[in-house]
Design an enzyme around this catalytic site. Structure first.
Site, PDB file in Angstrom:
ATOM      1  N   ARG A 147       0.848  -1.196   0.000  1.00 59.35           N
ATOM      2  CA  ARG A 147       0.000   0.000   0.000  1.00 59.35           C
ATOM      3  C   ARG A 147       0.887   1.251   0.000  1.00 59.35           C
ATOM      4  NH1 ARG A 147      -5.157   1.532  -1.175  1.00 59.35           N
ATOM      5  NH2 ARG A 147      -6.181   2.748   0.444  1.00 59.35           N
ATOM      6  N   THR A 193      -9.272   1.122 -10.123  1.00 66.12           N
ATOM      7  CA  THR A 193      -8.477   0.024  -9.583  1.00 66.12           C
ATOM      8  C   THR A 193      -8.597  -1.167 -10.531  1.00 66.12           C
ATOM      9  OG1 THR A 193      -8.751   0.740  -7.299  1.00 66.12           O
ATOM     10  CG2 THR A 193      -8.385  -1.572  -7.586  1.00 66.12           C
ATOM     11  N   THR A 222      -3.812  -0.486  -7.700  1.00 62.60           N
ATOM     12  CA  THR A 222      -4.643   0.721  -7.787  1.00 62.60           C
ATOM     13  C   THR A 222      -3.818   1.988  -7.906  1.00 62.60           C
ATOM     14  OG1 THR A 222      -6.417   1.948  -6.660  1.00 62.60           O
ATOM     15  CG2 THR A 222      -4.754   0.967  -5.262  1.00 62.60           C
ATOM     16  N   GLU A 246      -5.970   4.551  -7.086  1.00 60.88           N
ATOM     17  CA  GLU A 246      -7.130   5.116  -6.366  1.00 60.88           C
ATOM     18  C   GLU A 246      -8.209   5.593  -7.322  1.00 60.88           C
ATOM     19  OE1 GLU A 246      -9.444   5.289  -4.187  1.00 60.88           O
ATOM     20  OE2 GLU A 246      -9.812   7.434  -4.309  1.00 60.88           O
ATOM     21  N   GLU A 297      -3.806   8.053  -3.744  1.00 60.06           N
ATOM     22  CA  GLU A 297      -4.250   7.122  -2.692  1.00 60.06           C
ATOM     23  C   GLU A 297      -4.481   7.789  -1.343  1.00 60.06           C
ATOM     24  OE1 GLU A 297      -5.749   3.699  -3.209  1.00 60.06           O
ATOM     25  OE2 GLU A 297      -4.061   4.090  -4.548  1.00 60.06           O
ATOM     26  N   SER A 312     -10.300  -0.497   0.768  1.00 62.12           N
ATOM     27  CA  SER A 312     -11.427  -1.436   0.664  1.00 62.12           C
ATOM     28  C   SER A 312     -11.026  -2.680  -0.116  1.00 62.12           C
ATOM     29  CB  SER A 312     -12.580  -0.797  -0.095  1.00 62.12           C
ATOM     30  OG  SER A 312     -12.982   0.379   0.507  1.00 62.12           O
ATOM     31  N   GLY A 366     -13.510  -0.930  -7.517  1.00 61.23           N
ATOM     32  CA  GLY A 366     -14.758  -0.180  -7.369  1.00 61.23           C
ATOM     33  C   GLY A 366     -14.904   0.459  -5.999  1.00 61.23           C
ATOM     34  N   GLY A 367     -13.773   0.897  -5.421  1.00 62.87           N
ATOM     35  CA  GLY A 367     -13.820   1.604  -4.146  1.00 62.87           C
ATOM     36  C   GLY A 367     -14.516   0.780  -3.078  1.00 62.87           C
TER      37      GLY A 367
END
Ligand code: GLU
Length: 575
Positions: free
Chosen positions: A106, A394, A412, A414, A431, A459, A480-481
């Site tokens: 991340r 993403t 991703t 974001e 992000e 998520s 898709g968040g």
């Protein structure tokens, strides 16, 4: 918290005139593609060219990890709106011997970041797009470190070989698809924010290039060539890292990213977060992702109901699914953040007793009047809810090799086209807008507030599912968040409860209910169920084209079968 999301997707109340754009013409969308031959590997990705890049690695004798890295790199070129080397991700690796490794790649906040990062001079949270289109939103790009770490542990082919398909796509060009053109039309404020992006994807009049245009991105080809030849260090130190840091700092109103933030970035191996559901073991990504705990809570809270008997045609099933989401998201909002900075009660949130008790709150026939977060064991502090915005951009992909190793990897930047800032032919992520902008509520700190070096809550839910014999049967994930855990949970119910093949389970509609409202997928069978849902007490139901995109692979008696979301341009390719 939901306010910004609503603004992003412009919902329309059902019952009033429904004029939101129709979903993509099914004739132009590839159906779920399956591929199965006993003993061979498979790749499922959101773009056929990227899936092919991964499959090429398998054909050359590469491992699932090699294939996943080649897919991630190719997506940087052909799906630049969604993911790439300017962003980060989470990678779950299943070894044929049964061990699971979960890698946290991340993006991290710069060391200089502090609680007031997203506050304006008036002390109030910045407008969302002001934050996105600035250096403040950019976290340390981490996908190359993640790839390097995974390759060191599980790669079979030489590092440089993994870059060949992506370099060829960047140099020889790739064709603009319908989906990509839609993104260029919808988000020129991001895609063309940088002169590099404008020159690549728009004509001299500022119009997006037409579908079918071949785009060459030699600058990205060169960047990839350097990383291939000189290794990941080329990206994280020296000239290129300096270019990232200075560009991000220049776009930031505060002292921002430094070279040190890049050189010191480290991937973290986290414990897999697993729980049992109807005899299956569901394993996913723990903090800083909310993926595993949210997917599992949605499922486990429903275990007492006979979902198979209800089936996907029943409004009662969708009522139950909505109610379980409300409970799961209440806990997610309160407790999930980077566990290196705040105490996250993961064990308590995954505890079957806790989740069964939470599920006991669900009335099978009536919407719960109010939903509050629970108190799982291990709560060190009751955090207030933050005001994290919701965005979507993403890609998820799954690879399985012939030895039985599997990778499920969500990558991703974001939002669509990330921060809009480009370096070396790729977009840098936004992000950090996954943090809560408000660091505190009524004087109490928010768990997911910005802190130096911290990773924003995600998520993303790369997931592995094992059967009662401990055999891997599914590898899955979505984009898709905050709809991600819901898409994954829906597909798992589809396979486990409804007994559907994975492709059909992915094609089931999506109902999204993270709070007091319900969003249903526009154009789906759920629209006809609105009166029944209303009769059970649900109100504020809106139909909308949700940002849905899921990819996965399933073990069948004929071997591994890959499947892609029929709403997407995705596909699965056999070795
Ligand atoms: N940045 C988001 C997250 O980590 C994902 C965005 C998306 O899926 O579109 O949760």
């Amino acid at each position: 918290m939901l306010r910004r999301f609503l603004l992003l997707f412009v919902p329309l109340a059902l019952g009033a005139c429904v004029t939101t754009p129709a979903p993509a013409d099914p004739a132009q969308v590839q159906r779920p593609v399956t591929s199965a031959l006993p003993g061979t590997g498979v790749v499922s990705a959101a773009d056929p060219r990227a899936a092919e890049a991964g499959a090429e690695m398998l054909r050359r004798g590469g491992s699932a990890t090699d294939a996943a890295i080649a897919t991630m790199l190719a997506l940087t070129v052909v799906e630049p709106q969604s993911s790439g080397i300017g962003g980060g991700g989470f990678l779950l690796h299943h070894s044929a011997d049964g061990t699971i490794k979960t890698l946290d790649g991340r993006e991290a906040a710069p060391a200089a970041a502090a609680a007031d990062w997203f506050l304006g001079q008036d002390g109030r949270p910045l407008p969302f797009m002001d934050a996105v289109l600035s250096g403040l939103s950019v976290g340390v790009p981490s996908n190359i470190r993640l790839a390097a770490e995974a390759h060191a542990a599980h790669g079979a082919l030489p590092w440089a070989d993994l870059f060949a398909p992506a370099i060829a796509l960047a140099r020889d060009g790739f064709v603009i698809t319908e989906r990509f053109r839609e993104f260029l039309e919808r988000a020129p404020n991001r895609a063309a924010a940088d002169p590099q992006g404008r020159a690549l994807f728009y004509d001299s009049a500022g119009e997006p290039l037409p579908v079918g245009t071949r785009v060459r991105n030699p600058q990205l080809g060169q960047t990839l060539e350097h990383i291939a030849r000189h290794g990941p260090e080329w990206f994280y130190s020296g000239e290129h890292a300096e270019a990232i840091a200075s560009r991000v700092a220049a776009e930031s109103p505060r002292a921002g990213m430094t070279l040190g933030d890049l050189t010191s970035y480290a991937v973290k191996e986290r414990p897999p977060v697993c729980g049992d559901y109807r005899g299956y073991r569901i394993c996913g990504m723990g903090p800083p992702s909310s993926g595993a705990t949210t997917v599992y809570a949605i499922l486990k809270q429903l275990e007492r109901f006979d979902l198979a008997a209800l089936g996907p045609q029943s409004a009662q099933f969708w009522h139950l699914f909505a109610e379980s989401q409300r409970l799961a998201f209440a806990d997610r909002e309160r407790y999930l953040a980077d566990s290196d900075y705040v105490s996250v009660p993961v064990t308590g949130l995954m505890d079957p007793g806790y989740l069964i008790a939470r599920g006991g709150l669900i009335d099978p026939d009536r919407r719960m009047a109010a939903v509050a977060p629970g108190t799982p064991a291990g709560v060190a502090m009751v955090w207030p809810d933050g005001d994290e915005p919701r965005d979507s951009g993403t890609s998820h992909f799954v690879t399985v090799d012939r030895a039985g190793n599997a990778v499920t990897y969500t990558s991703t930047i974001e939002g669509s086209f990330g921060s809009g800032i480009m370096v070396g032919g790729y977009y840098l992520n936004n992000e950090l807008t996954d943090f809560s902008f408000a660091p505190e509520v009524d004087g109490r700190p928010v768990a997911n507030r910005v802190e130096g070096g911290k990773r924003p809550r995600s998520s993303m839910a790369p997931t592995l599912v094992y059967d009662a014999r401990g055999q891997l049967v599914l590898a899955i994930g979505a984009a898709g968040g905050s709809t991600i855990p819901v898409q994954v949970a829906r597909a798992l119910v589809g396979v486990i409860d409804f007994g559907l093949p994975l492709g059909e389970a992915m094609a089931l509609p999506v109902l999204f209910s993270p709070g007091d409202t319900i969003t249903i997928e526009q154009g789906s069978a759920l629209e006809a169920m609105v009166p029944s849902l209303q009769a059970m007490g649900h109100s504020g139901i809106t139909a909308r084209a949700l940002p849905l995109k899921i990819n996965g692979a399933q073990r069948t008696s004929a071997g591994w079968v890959g499947a892609a979301d029929p709403r997407s341009e995705g596909t699965a390719v056999r070795e």
